[in-house]
Design an enzyme around this catalytic site. Sequence first.
Site, short mmCIF file in Angstrom:
data_model
loop_
_atom_site.label_atom_id
_atom_site.label_comp_id
_atom_site.label_asym_id
_atom_site.label_seq_id
_atom_site.Cartn_x
_atom_site.Cartn_y
_atom_site.Cartn_z
N GLU A 180 -3.84 -9.91 4.34
CA GLU A 180 -4.19 -9.22 5.20
C GLU A 180 -5.21 -10.85 5.12
OE1 GLU A 180 -3.24 -5.42 3.37
OE2 GLU A 180 -2.62 -6.89 2.27
N GLU A 214 0.91 -1.31 0.18
CA GLU A 214 0.26 0.38 0.22
C GLU A 214 0.35 1.69 0.09
OE1 GLU A 214 -2.61 -1.01 3.69
OE2 GLU A 214 -3.73 -2.88 2.02
#
Length: 261
Positions: free
Chosen positions: A139, A119
């Site tokens: 994740e 990210e």
Amino acid sequence: MTEANMSDHADLTIDNHGVATLKIVNAGSLNILGTPVIAILRRALAQVKTRPELRVLVLRGEGDKAFVAGADIKEMASFDVDRARAFIDGLRLLCEDVRQLPVPVIARIPGWCLGGGLEFALACDLRIASTHAKLGMPEVKVGIPSIIHAALLPRLVGQARADWILLTGEVIEAQEALAQGLVHRVMPAEQLDEEVTRVARLLAEFGPVVLAQQKRLLRQWEKEPLDTSIQNGVEEFAQAFLTGEPQRYMNEFLQAKTKKD
């Protein structure tokens, strides 16, 4: 918690070309993003933003094992809802600091680039990776969704590829990441720094006002309807001539061409 010094987790330098390098340090061999690291990186970005000589920023981790291999699972494992919210908002703000910085930002990706680290890289304008790089959003494997700047993925790689990356959590090799548009360039490991430096200095030679204008337009185009962006471009083009940069760089080009002819 004792307040950490900038040097605890951020090493900030700037060369005589106006190229700044912000290195994550003392965050483990994988450059993990925990709360102290995030806070200090934000402070470093605020500092570098004030430097008038700044032209380009290179983001990197310490060593070549990883760019950033994710957020701190040891810290997150004990979160309640409020701590989770505060943590992820800090990471969101860090990524936004990079996206909104008025100079191009290059992510140097030598190895692992996972989760919050990806990210962070997606918030950068350019991503240059080595052939050893491995990228992914794992994740879901630890019970949390990929969020904040993972939302950029459908725009960058398309909905189908974003679906695969986010739902499977599988890691992507460097060449596949290049083919998908997740990174801009892949270099042999021994040539990575040379290429990062080349691109950074290339950008540093351009007018700083036009680069800031172009980056701002790229951010606006992410939100505007296409017709609006096209129409607004007329005035953006005209306003560029108030800066003096078009006149300078166009005349330098014409003079060089005359000499060559």
